[in-house]
Scaffold this motif. Structure first.
Motif, PDB file in Angstrom:
ATOM      1  N   LEU A 233      21.646  29.786 -49.273  1.00 27.03           N
ATOM      2  CA  LEU A 233      22.595  30.146 -50.115  1.00 27.03           C
ATOM      3  C   LEU A 233      23.533  31.079 -49.232  1.00 27.03           C
ATOM      4  CD1 LEU A 233      24.216  28.200 -51.772  1.00 27.03           C
ATOM      5  CD2 LEU A 233      22.976  29.556 -53.693  1.00 27.03           C
ATOM      6  N   CYS A 234      24.708  30.552 -49.314  1.00 25.28           N
ATOM      7  CA  CYS A 234      25.847  32.068 -49.068  1.00 25.28           C
ATOM      8  C   CYS A 234      26.402  31.961 -50.161  1.00 25.28           C
ATOM      9  CB  CYS A 234      25.557  31.798 -47.541  1.00 25.28           C
ATOM     10  SG  CYS A 234      25.025  31.319 -46.601  1.00 25.28           S
ATOM     11  N   PHE A 235      26.843  33.458 -50.161  1.00 29.35           N
ATOM     12  CA  PHE A 235      28.800  33.075 -51.002  1.00 29.35           C
ATOM     13  C   PHE A 235      29.443  32.414 -50.918  1.00 29.35           C
ATOM     14  CE2 PHE A 235      25.713  37.626 -52.359  1.00 29.35           C
ATOM     15  CZ  PHE A 235      26.683  37.099 -54.109  1.00 29.35           C
ATOM     16  N   LYS A 236      29.747  32.571 -49.461  1.00 29.46           N
ATOM     17  CA  LYS A 236      31.217  31.777 -48.556  1.00 29.46           C
ATOM     18  C   LYS A 236      31.108  30.500 -49.262  1.00 29.46           C
ATOM     19  CE  LYS A 236      30.004  32.894 -44.477  1.00 29.46           C
ATOM     20  NZ  LYS A 236      30.210  32.808 -42.770  1.00 29.46           N
ATOM     21  N   ASN A 237      30.440  30.055 -49.320  1.00 29.25           N
ATOM     22  CA  ASN A 237      29.724  28.475 -50.031  1.00 29.25           C
ATOM     23  C   ASN A 237      29.464  28.446 -51.156  1.00 29.25           C
ATOM     24  OD1 ASN A 237      27.230  28.440 -49.348  1.00 29.25           O
ATOM     25  ND2 ASN A 237      27.447  28.234 -47.527  1.00 29.25           N
ATOM     26  N   LEU A 238      29.225  29.888 -52.150  1.00 23.36           N
ATOM     27  CA  LEU A 238      28.959  29.510 -53.186  1.00 23.36           C
ATOM     28  C   LEU A 238      29.700  28.434 -54.173  1.00 23.36           C
ATOM     29  CD1 LEU A 238      26.429  29.882 -54.650  1.00 23.36           C
ATOM     30  CD2 LEU A 238      27.721  32.265 -56.054  1.00 23.36           C
ATOM     31  N   LYS A 239      29.518  27.620 -55.272  1.00 28.36           N
ATOM     32  CA  LYS A 239      30.224  27.172 -55.471  1.00 28.36           C
ATOM     33  C   LYS A 239      30.318  27.549 -57.119  1.00 28.36           C
ATOM     34  CE  LYS A 239      29.806  22.839 -53.168  1.00 28.36           C
ATOM     35  NZ  LYS A 239      29.661  23.382 -52.437  1.00 28.36           N
ATOM     36  N   VAL A 240      30.951  27.039 -58.207  1.00 29.05           N
ATOM     37  CA  VAL A 240      29.932  26.838 -60.081  1.00 29.05           C
ATOM     38  C   VAL A 240      29.245  26.597 -59.949  1.00 29.05           C
ATOM     39  CG1 VAL A 240      31.171  27.367 -61.847  1.00 29.05           C
ATOM     40  CG2 VAL A 240      32.605  27.660 -60.343  1.00 29.05           C
ATOM     41  N   THR A 241      28.902  25.545 -59.403  1.00 26.23           N
ATOM     42  CA  THR A 241      27.697  24.836 -60.253  1.00 26.23           C
ATOM     43  C   THR A 241      26.567  25.211 -59.315  1.00 26.23           C
ATOM     44  OG1 THR A 241      27.942  22.877 -58.015  1.00 26.23           O
ATOM     45  CG2 THR A 241      28.476  21.933 -60.560  1.00 26.23           C
ATOM     46  N   ASP A 242      26.058  25.813 -58.270  1.00 26.46           N
ATOM     47  CA  ASP A 242      25.108  27.056 -57.651  1.00 26.46           C
ATOM     48  C   ASP A 242      24.927  28.172 -58.634  1.00 26.46           C
ATOM     49  OD1 ASP A 242      24.949  24.813 -56.200  1.00 26.46           O
ATOM     50  OD2 ASP A 242      26.641  26.156 -55.147  1.00 26.46           O
ATOM     51  N   ILE A 243      26.319  28.523 -59.185  1.00 22.17           N
ATOM     52  CA  ILE A 243      26.059  29.752 -60.087  1.00 22.17           C
ATOM     53  C   ILE A 243      25.066  29.395 -61.426  1.00 22.17           C
ATOM     54  CG2 ILE A 243      27.333  31.830 -61.589  1.00 22.17           C
ATOM     55  CD1 ILE A 243      28.812  31.650 -59.213  1.00 22.17           C
ATOM     56  N   ASP A 244      26.004  28.092 -62.239  1.00 22.49           N
ATOM     57  CA  ASP A 244      24.842  28.137 -63.017  1.00 22.49           C
ATOM     58  C   ASP A 244      23.136  27.403 -63.095  1.00 22.49           C
ATOM     59  OD1 ASP A 244      26.004  27.250 -65.885  1.00 22.49           O
ATOM     60  OD2 ASP A 244      24.942  24.803 -65.592  1.00 22.49           O
ATOM     61  N   ASP A 245      23.577  27.492 -62.099  1.00 24.29           N
ATOM     62  CA  ASP A 245      21.791  27.151 -61.847  1.00 24.29           C
ATOM     63  C   ASP A 245      20.931  27.880 -61.604  1.00 24.29           C
ATOM     64  OD1 ASP A 245      21.885  23.944 -61.805  1.00 24.29           O
ATOM     65  OD2 ASP A 245      22.289  23.737 -59.391  1.00 24.29           O
ATOM     66  N   LEU A 246      21.734  28.910 -60.871  1.00 23.51           N
ATOM     67  CA  LEU A 246      20.683  30.539 -60.505  1.00 23.51           C
ATOM     68  C   LEU A 246      20.955  30.961 -61.220  1.00 23.51           C
ATOM     69  CD1 LEU A 246      22.379  31.611 -57.232  1.00 23.51           C
ATOM     70  CD2 LEU A 246      20.542  31.170 -57.291  1.00 23.51           C
ATOM     71  N   CYS A 247      21.943  30.842 -62.967  1.00 24.34           N
ATOM     72  CA  CYS A 247      21.656  31.532 -64.183  1.00 24.34           C
ATOM     73  C   CYS A 247      20.565  30.899 -65.156  1.00 24.34           C
ATOM     74  CB  CYS A 247      22.818  32.068 -63.979  1.00 24.34           C
ATOM     75  SG  CYS A 247      23.495  33.280 -63.347  1.00 24.34           S
ATOM     76  N   SER A 248      20.563  28.991 -65.636  1.00 22.37           N
ATOM     77  CA  SER A 248      19.548  28.594 -66.363  1.00 22.37           C
ATOM     78  C   SER A 248      18.198  29.351 -66.780  1.00 22.37           C
ATOM     79  CB  SER A 248      19.575  27.368 -65.448  1.00 22.37           C
ATOM     80  OG  SER A 248      18.316  27.241 -64.341  1.00 22.37           O
ATOM     81  N   ALA A 249      18.229  30.002 -65.632  1.00 18.30           N
ATOM     82  CA  ALA A 249      16.405  31.232 -66.246  1.00 18.30           C
ATOM     83  C   ALA A 249      17.094  32.262 -67.449  1.00 18.30           C
ATOM     84  CB  ALA A 249      15.644  31.508 -64.672  1.00 18.30           C
TER      85      ALA A 249
END
Length: 266
Positions: A233-249
């Motif tokens: 998973l890279c910043f160049k293809n990072l989506k808002v939904t990916d960020i939400d999943d990463l921060c869900s913890a």
């Protein structure tokens, strides 16, 4: 007597009659023709009321009306407080972005010197934050008070999160952000990932960790452009939904949620 005459009488004559009495006022016909005319046309059954002072016949506010006013004020106050809180949160997130941008730019600019001259694990060598502070690369408002024992090791951002910058075994430089307020940790986490996208060309990776009962859980890694290989998973293809999943913890019940920026050796 029509409605116009009624209001005309009260607007021009009531105060004088209330002060001097109807008999005295009406005896001066030449001086008070409008009063005389209005009084003659005023209903006989109500003329006695004109001798009563205005404050004695004025009606007050009922309890129901007062409660209604208080209810409206309460609703407006709640709305104003909510709007103020939202605006303050947005301000602090923007301020955090500004502060972290300053730190990250400083690390990128001095990373070669930091690897060679600074290490927190080496005796006699000052911590990176102390080194950057002497170069005036750290905003003053982020520093602990000078008498605090953490002064040279930790700094704080606009959301009161502890920040540490360290050199790990000459392999990489890390910038760790320990999120302090569990109620806003997720929003803070998302804000930091959005900021990190602007530095993806220099970053090795950013990870989210959650420490609980002596163990560390990793929510995932997002890699910088130079390390974006395979299925990472890279910043160049990072989506808002990916960020939400990463921060869900980092939810309201989370404890010791942290983010770590890593710059590998060149």
């Amino acid at each position: 007597m029509n409605l116009f005459d009624f209001f005309n009488f009260f607007s021009h004559a009531h105060s004088e009659i209330a002060e001097n009495g109807a008999d005295k006022v009406l005896s001066s016909e030449e001086e008070n023709p409008s009063v005389q005319k209005a009084y003659v046309n005023f209903p006989t059954s109500r003329k006695s009321a004109l001798d009563v002072p205005l404050y004695a016949i004025s009606s007050g506010r009922s309890m129901v009306e007062m409660l209604g006013v208080l209810a409206i004020i309460g609703v407006l106050s709640v709305g104003a407080i909510a709007g103020y809180s939202k605006a303050m949160m947005k301000y602090k997130l923007n301020k955090q972005t500004e502060q972290l941008s300053t730190l990250i730019n400083a690390v990128i600019r001095y990373q070669s010197d930091l690897r060679v001259t600074v290490s927190e694990t080496s005796h006699g060598v000052e911590p990176i934050i102390s080194y950057l502070r002497k170069l005036n690369e750290i905003p003053v408002e982020m520093l602990y008070p000078p008498n605090d024992r953490k002064y040279d090791k930790y700094i704080k951002d606009a959301l009161n999160n502890d920040i540490n910058i360290f050199h790990h075994n000459t392999n990489y430089i890390g910038l760790g952000i320990s999120l302090q307020d569990n109620n806003i940790s997720k929003e803070t986490c998302k804000n930091v990932y959005l900021l990190a996208k602007n530095f993806s060309g220099d970053l090795g990776f950013v990870e989210t960790t959650l420490e609980s009962e002596g163990s560390t859980q990793y929510s995932g890694h997002v890699y910088g452009d130079r390390f974006c290989t395979g299925n990472r998973l890279c910043f160049k293809n990072l989506k808002v939904t990916d960020i939400d999943d990463l921060c869900s913890a980092c939810t309201g019940d989370a404890k010791n949620c942290s983010l770590l920026f890593v710059w590998y050796d060149q």
